[in-house]
Enzyme design. Sequence first.
Site: not given
Ligand code: ADE
Ligand code: ZN
Length: 332
Positions: A17, A19, A197, A200, A278-279
Amino acid sequence: MNDIAGYVATLPKAELHLHIEGTLEPELMFTLAKRNRVSLPYASVDEVRAAYAFSNLQDFLDIYYAGASVLIEARDFHDLTWAYLERAHADNVRHVEIFFDPQTHTERGIAFGTVIDGIGRALDEARDRLGITSGLIMCFLRHLDESAALRTLEEAMPHRRRICGVGLDSSERGNPPGKFSEAFRRARAAGFAPVAHAGEEGPPEYIREALDLLEVIRIDHGNSALRDPGLVAELVRRQVPLTVCPLSNLALRVVDDMKAHPLKRMLELGLMVTVNSDDPAYFGGYVNDNYVAAAEALDLSRGDLKRLAQNSIEASLLGRSAKDELRAELGA
Ligand code: ADE
Ligand code: ZN
């Protein structure tokens, strides 16, 4: 290096996971802005970092989509991806399944092929030079309508050799998985592995929809499942992987405190849970930082950490022999 970080570094692992647009560090953002003559609403790297104080998912997404505007040429997508892969290699990541958001780029007039060429070249180099295997998952932006997702799926077809899966991301609330039933039906029919996703910020019903209407093989996040014992029982019974992202959850206020993170409970319940970043450029840590932050706050044992690394291998799209090799190396 403390004891937990040292142990986590020894574990071979997969990241499932991630991006790629969320790996854009402020330094590279400025380099690319200069190279492409794009103006940024920030005067310095420090100013960018100061803007990363989020109250929810949408706060983050607004800044994340703005940051992606510096990505123009295939070389930019390559440099972004390569920087992440070097960082992942340092964390003993052996396999990555990377999300990208084609619509974020095609909507700005960047060709689908430009994005794929740049990312794909870096993935090939990582295989040859770092020994990291990979898959590429294109995500539909759920705040847009399904017709846009269907057009994106068509655009992806000439590049399908490069893409192993489809996902669903962006603003969750008010955009249930069922909105994309037809796009996922066609993507599955074309051989793409479906993930989404869900849970969340959205309710457990969105996780059910992702399973029942999109027929996903993994749930990205899945935190809200714990509010529905029947759903938990089904996820456990089917061993549906959840790609959980502790530092993301903290940064986006899905949890108020890492000590309140559900990861340990998920393990105790027998869920097939994995840890991911994630990011990472936006949330303050790459994958090993996520393992360590969770371990320290939740008092995870070495056995728990090894289980999480093993789950990441089992939950990946790797073939049986590659999984066997990594499992053996892990001593699992
Ligand atoms: N795009 C990038 N990170 C995300 C996240 N945590 N939830 C939804 N969309 C995303
Ligand atoms: Zn994500």
